[in-house]
Scaffold this active site. Structure first.
Site, short mmCIF file in Angstrom:
data_model
loop_
_atom_site.label_atom_id
_atom_site.label_comp_id
_atom_site.label_asym_id
_atom_site.label_seq_id
_atom_site.Cartn_x
_atom_site.Cartn_y
_atom_site.Cartn_z
N HIS A 113 24.48 4.89 5.47
CA HIS A 113 24.06 4.38 6.80
C HIS A 113 22.39 4.11 6.95
O HIS A 113 21.79 4.92 7.23
CB HIS A 113 24.46 5.11 7.82
CG HIS A 113 24.33 4.84 9.31
ND1 HIS A 113 24.25 5.44 10.31
CD2 HIS A 113 24.14 3.49 9.80
CE1 HIS A 113 24.25 4.99 11.44
NE2 HIS A 113 24.04 3.77 11.02
N LYS A 137 31.06 -0.85 10.41
CA LYS A 137 31.38 0.70 10.16
C LYS A 137 32.40 1.10 9.50
O LYS A 137 32.56 1.80 8.70
CB LYS A 137 31.45 1.19 11.48
CG LYS A 137 29.78 0.95 12.41
CD LYS A 137 28.73 1.53 11.75
CE LYS A 137 27.36 1.05 12.52
NZ LYS A 137 26.37 1.50 11.80
N SER A 160 22.61 6.44 14.59
CA SER A 160 22.62 5.23 15.50
C SER A 160 21.70 5.27 16.63
O SER A 160 21.25 6.14 17.15
CB SER A 160 23.93 4.99 16.23
OG SER A 160 24.98 5.26 15.07
N ARG A 194 31.11 2.60 20.54
CA ARG A 194 31.76 3.41 19.72
C ARG A 194 32.59 4.50 20.18
O ARG A 194 32.04 5.06 20.79
CB ARG A 194 31.11 3.74 18.19
CG ARG A 194 30.95 2.59 17.14
CD ARG A 194 30.20 3.22 16.02
NE ARG A 194 29.15 3.83 16.35
CZ ARG A 194 28.97 5.01 16.16
NH1 ARG A 194 30.02 5.77 16.06
NH2 ARG A 194 27.76 5.53 16.25
N ASP A 241 20.70 -1.68 8.44
CA ASP A 241 21.78 -0.64 8.86
C ASP A 241 22.68 0.02 7.74
O ASP A 241 22.94 1.31 7.99
CB ASP A 241 22.83 -1.41 9.78
CG ASP A 241 23.72 -0.32 10.76
OD1 ASP A 241 23.21 0.67 11.10
OD2 ASP A 241 25.06 -0.37 10.89
N ARG A 284 23.84 -5.12 23.27
CA ARG A 284 23.65 -5.44 21.66
C ARG A 284 23.08 -6.94 21.50
O ARG A 284 23.43 -7.83 22.39
CB ARG A 284 24.84 -5.09 20.90
CG ARG A 284 25.04 -3.83 20.88
CD ARG A 284 24.37 -2.92 19.78
NE ARG A 284 24.58 -1.64 19.67
CZ ARG A 284 24.56 -0.87 18.68
NH1 ARG A 284 24.18 -1.40 17.31
NH2 ARG A 284 24.61 0.60 18.89
N CYS A 334 18.21 5.04 16.39
CA CYS A 334 16.95 5.95 16.41
C CYS A 334 16.23 5.10 15.76
O CYS A 334 15.04 5.48 14.96
CB CYS A 334 17.46 6.99 15.68
SG CYS A 334 18.26 8.24 16.51
N TYR A 378 34.74 -3.97 21.53
CA TYR A 378 33.11 -3.64 21.28
C TYR A 378 33.03 -3.46 19.60
O TYR A 378 33.63 -3.19 18.92
CB TYR A 378 32.69 -2.15 21.62
CG TYR A 378 31.57 -1.70 21.48
CD1 TYR A 378 30.59 -2.22 21.82
CD2 TYR A 378 31.40 -0.87 20.34
CE1 TYR A 378 29.12 -1.94 21.49
CE2 TYR A 378 30.07 -0.44 19.68
CZ TYR A 378 29.04 -0.99 20.27
OH TYR A 378 27.78 -0.85 19.78
C1 OXD Z 1 25.75 2.40 15.03
C2 OXD Z 1 25.55 0.68 14.95
O1 OXD Z 1 26.57 2.48 15.93
O2 OXD Z 1 24.93 0.28 14.02
O3 OXD Z 1 25.12 2.77 14.16
O4 OXD Z 1 25.98 0.14 15.88
MN MN Z 2 24.27 2.04 12.45
#
Ligand code: OXD
Ligand code: MN
Length: 601
Positions: A245, A225, A267, A86, A294, A385, A269, A216
């Site tokens: 989130h 998002k 993100s 991102r 998410d 990913r 974590c 991406y």
């Molecule tokens: C983020 C994702 O960046 O979920 O939070 O991809």
């Molecule tokens: Mn996320």
């Protein structure tokens, strides 16, 4: 350039699912007149369409097919090396005034921004196919569910959205023919994948997103998002619900008592790992099930918060995923998965750093170069990913399609902090919990472009995702609290605290069940706790640590409060609030003063 595939011409019966809603048709016509595609492909998400798009993607090297025996119906995509995460610096919230976007968003004036983007989009799809994708976020019969349409010139986007959303007829039906109905307009074009022409722009008042110059996922799967969080949070405030989130999981005791918990971590974590947790042997009979990994959309019903997962799939970080760290994720991504930027082994399998077993003797890395264990570069990009349907998850909760949502007993905030923040503690009440969320911080990860490992404040893990003024967002949280007669308890966790030797003190992964169990005990009114200046803290005896190989000193350190560190922390809270330029609600300033006072002798 490998992503910029030429137009495709489908046989009859594919790509012709034109919806009837006049507002959609007029919008598509407008964008087609602007971008001048070779043809328009109306997606319906059918199996035939999918097969056709896969075949075309293989022909045009957008995808590489993986070994059918090892990872059936799965593919590898390599993004442009300049386009792997991102891009927060190129992400804009385009509200009529800068003040509405607030101090944490990049703002740009809507009129000028539309003009700039239309300039970039003019003729951008010449020689390419324009795909029109109807999708729905949320379960079929949920009052929270939303319809979006994404226009894109990327087959990777179409194939990924088919996994990540409920795509096709279901969305068209939900929208109906009313030209005034609410729906999100999303336009995406790869342009020439040039960071200088990369903009992810949100127009909350128009329910519109325009994303250009990137391929991406986080920038181009506009459902995620962009709609479910940035536009979603704006709509949520206006309409009295919450877009967060957060993962959502279910925990069921051996006696069959079940609670749902939502957790906001920044993100990369460990939200996916926590949402798919497998309890250790000590917790025989306990079950953890996944609603989402998410994003949570939550509304108030009968004084409680109820949550749905708006998504239909997982877009997770691959490196570090293994049978040890997340067996359910490994089973989920063993088939019907699109991988992005991982390594390809000589036998057509995928590999990444942290996967089980030895590294392959040779592979092709995410850049397409030869790789061996002696190579200095990583084989998989740190933000590589997987995109996989939630149906693949063996721990999927049976109520994932429940339109009313699941009742939330606890909300957990958590960041990646090497020091200061204990393993777990509980807020005194809702407003104190909002303060914990508002002052959350985490060391940055590879999910966003930029330096990794720098501590930054990330309120409610929404810093990059709140689509309006963060001060109003905090106030919205406080206002929701006033409407809850049975609010979730609020907790803060930190799996990442390190000892003097710079090693993690807590084993994490499945062992996080021990912390979850204390949270559930607290929800049921049975768990013990000590009152501390920062909130309710478990003593070592309040946590079930039986059969865990952990040193007593480590537990003391994990649960300990270092007053000097907390003085610095409280000063950092103040600095953060000050940096927001006067938007922080009075109640949260008061919470900070009370916290500081509780540390005074
Ligand atoms: C983020 C994702 O960046 O979920 O939070 O991809
Ligand atoms: Mn996320």
């Amino acid at each position: 350039m490998k992503n910029l595939a030429p137009a495709i011409f489908p046989p009859k019966g594919i790509g012709d699912a034109k919806p009837a809603n006049k507002a959609v048709l007029d919008w598509v016509q407008d964008i087609a007149t602007l971008t001048q595609p070779e043809n328009i492909f109306w997606c319906d998400g059918s199996e035939r369409e999918h097969e056709f798009l896969i075949a075309e993607s293989l022909n045009q090297n957008v995808l590489i097919e993986l070994n059918r025996k090892k990872v059936p119906r799965s593919y590898l995509h390599r993004s442009n090396p300049n386009d792997v995460a991102r891009v927060e610096q190129f992400t804009f919230v385009c509200t009529p005034t800068k003040q509405e976007a607030g101090p944490t968003n990049n703002w740009s004036e809507p009129g000028e921004t539309y003009a700039k983007l239309r300039g970039l989009l003019a003729g951008a799809m010449r020689g390419r196919t324009m795909f029109v994708i109807p999708y729905m976020m949320g379960p079929a019969d949920s009052p929270l569910s939303k319809v979006g349409f994404e226009i894109t010139d990327s087959k990777y986007v179409v194939l990924s959205l088919r996994i990540m959303t409920r795509l096709g007829e279901i969305a068209v039906k939900r929208l109906g023919n009313d030209p005034e109905a609410e729906w999100n307009r999303g336009v995406h074009s790869l342009l020439d994948i040039n960071p200088e022409r990369r903009f992810i722009c949100h127009f909350p008042q128009d329910n519109t997103i325009i994303s250009v110059g990137s391929g991406y996922g986080g920038n181009v799967l506009l459902s995620k998002k962009c709609l479910a969080l940035r536009i979603g949070s704006y709509l949520a405030r206006a309409q009295g619900w919450m877009a967060e989130h957060m993962l959502i999981l279910g925990v069921e005791s051996p006696e069959g008592r079940k609670h749902y918990v939502a957790a906001a971590f920044p993100s990369a974590c460990g939200k996916t790992n926590f949402a798919m947790l497998i309890p250790p042997a000590r917790f025989k009979g306990w079950k953890v099930t996944t609603i989402g990994d998410d994003i949570a959309w939550m509304r108030i019903r009968d004084g409680r918060l109820y949550a749905v997962n708006p998504e239909n799939g997982y877009f997770g970080v691959v490196p570090g995923t293994s049978h040890k760290s997340n067996p359910n994720a490994m089973r989920s991504i063993a088939h019907d998965t699109i991988y992005t930027n991982v390594a390809l082994t000589d036998d057509g399998d995928v590999w990444w750093e942290g996967k089980d077993a030895e590294p392959p003797a040779h592979a092709i890395d995410w850049l397409g170069n030869d790789w061996t264990p002696q190579s200095r570069e990583k084989a998989a990009h740190p933000n590589s990913r997987f995109t996989t349907p939630m149906r693949n998850n063996p721990a999927l909760d049976c109520d994932v399609e429940k339109g009313d949502g699941v009742p939330i007993s606890a909300i957990i905030f958590g960041g990646r902090r090497s020091d200061t923040v204990p393993l777990i503690y509980q807020a005194f009440d809702w407003n104190h919990g909002v303060y914990l969320g508002a002052t959350m911080a985490s060391e940055t990860t590879a999910a966003a472009a930029g330096a990794v490992g720098r501590v930054r404040r990330d309120p409610m893990a929404m810093l990059p995702f709140c689509g309006y003024n963060i001060g109003d967002y905090f106030q919205h949280w406080l206002d929701v609290g006033k409407r809850l007669t049975n609010p979730p308890l609020i907790f803060n966790v930190n799996w990442f605290r390190k000892g003097a030797d710079a090693k993690f003190l807590w084993p994490g992964f499945g062992e996080n069940m021990r912390v979850l169990k204390w949270i559930i005990d607290r929800c049921e009114g049975s768990g013990g706790a000590l009152k501390s200046p920062i909130g309710w803290l478990p003593s070592p005896h309040d946590l079930d640590l039986a059969e865990l190989d952990i040193d007593h000193n480590a537990v003391d350190e994990l649960l300990g409060l270092d007053h000097e560190e907390w003085q610095k922390e409280i000063a950092a809270h103040k600095e953060f609030f000050d940096s927001l330029g006067g938007v922080v609600p009075e109640e949260l300033q008061k919470q900070r003063e009370q916290l500081a006072a509780r540390f005074e002798p």
